[in-house]
Design an enzyme around this catalytic site. Structure first.
Site, PDB file in Angstrom:
ATOM      1  N   ARG A 125      -6.030   1.308  17.457  1.00  0.00           N
ATOM      2  CA  ARG A 125      -6.660   1.396  16.340  1.00  0.00           C
ATOM      3  C   ARG A 125      -7.452   0.387  15.980  1.00  0.00           C
ATOM      4  NH1 ARG A 125      -3.118   1.631  10.575  1.00  0.00           N
ATOM      5  NH2 ARG A 125      -3.329  -0.595  10.750  1.00  0.00           N
ATOM      6  N   LYS A 135       0.770  -1.255   0.167  1.00  0.00           N
ATOM      7  CA  LYS A 135       0.041  -0.127   0.058  1.00  0.00           C
ATOM      8  C   LYS A 135       0.829   1.243   0.065  1.00  0.00           C
ATOM      9  CE  LYS A 135      -0.280   0.443   4.896  1.00  0.00           C
ATOM     10  NZ  LYS A 135      -0.847  -0.131   6.072  1.00  0.00           N
TER      11      LYS A 135
HETATM   12  C1  LIG Z   1       0.237  -0.680   6.953  1.00  0.00           C
HETATM   13  C2  LIG Z   1       0.088  -1.861   7.644  1.00  0.00           C
HETATM   14  C3  LIG Z   1       1.142  -2.845   7.683  1.00  0.00           C
HETATM   15  C4  LIG Z   1       2.353  -2.640   7.020  1.00  0.00           C
HETATM   16  O1  LIG Z   1       2.937  -1.393   7.701  1.00  0.00           O
HETATM   17  P1  LIG Z   1       4.592  -1.095   7.316  1.00  0.00           P
HETATM   18  O2  LIG Z   1       4.834  -0.080   8.324  1.00  0.00           O
HETATM   19  O3  LIG Z   1       4.611  -0.358   6.161  1.00  0.00           O
HETATM   20  O4  LIG Z   1       5.303  -2.179   7.570  1.00  0.00           O
HETATM   21  C5  LIG Z   1       0.850  -3.877   8.414  1.00  0.00           C
HETATM   22  N1  LIG Z   1      -0.206  -4.146   9.114  1.00  0.00           N
HETATM   23  C6  LIG Z   1      -1.508  -3.565   8.789  1.00  0.00           C
HETATM   24  C7  LIG Z   1      -2.540  -3.894   9.631  1.00  0.00           C
HETATM   25  C8  LIG Z   1      -1.088  -2.018   8.134  1.00  0.00           C
HETATM   26  O5  LIG Z   1      -2.343  -1.482   8.341  1.00  0.00           O
END
Ligand SMILES: *Cc1c(COP(=O)(O)O)cnc(C)c1O
Length: 367
Positions: free
Chosen positions: A133, A38
């Site tokens: 969250r 993402k």
């Molecule tokens: C964005 C996200 C990740 C990945 O996070 P990074 O900091 O880019 O490694 C993993 N798990 C969830 C639930 C996320 O929202």
């Protein structure tokens, strides 16, 4: 237009190197990796670099990105890491093999839809361990939900438990925190009488436990984006040695459109800037400044999130489509039409890769 500026160059070989490095580090400690795309807006060529370099799942918060990856021909199983909207349940089942969840109502809808599509969908139940969250709050609720999935939802497979730390509440993924997740997993396992496939201990922020070798033993799955894409946060915020990673996957390049000697302090009566803010200006006398044709529309509202490669250049301000640079200290000449290079971080990457004004150019497509 596709060769113009501003542009972001993505070095796919550097990216593949970082994916392999994380996958190997984790594998050495019995941890599998979901590659989170993402941050780079799921650009399919980048997703492919993840897929080619050993991740178990391709993961995103956005189904559009997952669908793009599938249409690009990526065959890895897909994972949705933002808990599903009720309105997208059909597509969650159609496009992904695994999703993170925290609401029984959504789980019931997923189960029903999986039955309709004649599929089994894996779910990981999220525990909120204090970052506030997503996730179930409290072991009791979580165990109850797990039992419902296990016993009453025939088209869902309870694949495991997970947590996310550091995204909202800035809470560290310590060994103790992650041990809480293992305790919840074991409480569930005691009730369902079998071992869970996944204990998913977080994102890049949990990778520090792999670096330090103090990840609780039963945590066997991480979801990693930033450490692969930028490899910056653990270095900048936590002082980890990231020298085995490539920090040059992305280069943001912009074109100079004006170079002049000007005062550093605005002249006239002060009001507000283009975004309604009242910035503070430092009076450093007359200095050489350059404008590049790139602004907040391209990289987000904070010009501190782009980093000139030339250390003699300072970013001093920006509006929607202009960025103002102090170039007084540059030793080499600079003129209109020259191209300047910038590094980016997570905060600017999410914008530059998601902006139709910023051209995307791939280096070292390789395989
Ligand atoms: C964005 C996200 C990740 C990945 O996070 P990074 O900091 O880019 O490694 C993993 N798990 C969830 C639930 C996320 O929202």
């Amino acid at each position: 237009m596709d060769k113009g500026f501003p542009r972001v160059e993505i070095d796919l070989e550097a990216l593949r190197h970082n994916v392999s490095t994380v996958v190997k580090m984790c594998a050495d400690q019995g941890v599998e990796v979901a590659g989170v795309i993402k941050g780079v807006t799921g650009i399919p060529q980048a997703a492919a670099a993840f897929a080619e370099s050993g991740v178990k799942y391709i993961a995103s918060s956005r189904l559009e990105q997952i669908e793009d990856a599938i249409n690009y021909g990526i065959h890895k199983p897909m994972m949705l890491i933002r808990i599903p909207m009720l309105s997208e349940v059909k597509d969650v089942i159609r496009l992904t093999a695994l999703s993170l969840n925290s609401e029984l109502e959504v789980l019931e809808a997923l189960n029903k839809e999986a039955a309709a599509q004649n599929k089994t969908h894996k779910v990981i139940l999220m525990a909120d361990l204090g970052d506030l969250r997503e996730g179930f709050w409290g072991t009791e609720d979580m165990v109850e939900a797990a039992l419902k999935v296990e016993n009453e939802m025939d088209n869902l497979e309870l694949a495991g438990v997970g947590t996310n730390l550091g995204c909202y509440g800035s809470i560290l993924a310590t060994n103790e925190k992650l041990q809480e997740l293992v305790d919840i997993a074991e409480a569930i396992e005691a009730k369902i009488g079998r071992e869970l496939e996944f204990i998913s201990g977080g994102a890049t922020s949990s990778l520090m436990r792999v670096f330090d070798g103090d990840l609780p033993e039963r945590v066997n799955f991480l979801r990693v984006g930033e450490a692969i894409l930028n490899a910056r946060d653990l270095d900048v915020y936590f002082g980890y040695d990231m020298s085995m990673f490539r920090q040059d996957v992305f280069t943001l390049r912009a074109e100079v459109i004006e170079v002049k000697d000007k005062p550093t302090y605005p002249q006239g009566e002060f009001s507000v800037d283009a975004f309604g803010k009242k910035p503070v200006y430092e009076d450093r006398g007359i200095r050489k400044r350059a404008l590049v044709a790139m602004g907040k529309v391209d990289y987000g509202s904070d010009y501190h999130e782009i980093f000139p490669h030339n250390k003699d250049i300072r970013v001093i301000g920006a509006s929607s489509d202009h960025t103002i640079l102090d170039v007084e200290d540059m030793t080499e000449p600079l003129g209109v039409g020259d191209i300047l290079d910038f590094g980016i971080n997570y905060a600017s990457m999410v914008y530059v890769t998601n902006c139709r004004n910023v051209k995307i150019v791939f280096k070292n497509p390789g395989i």
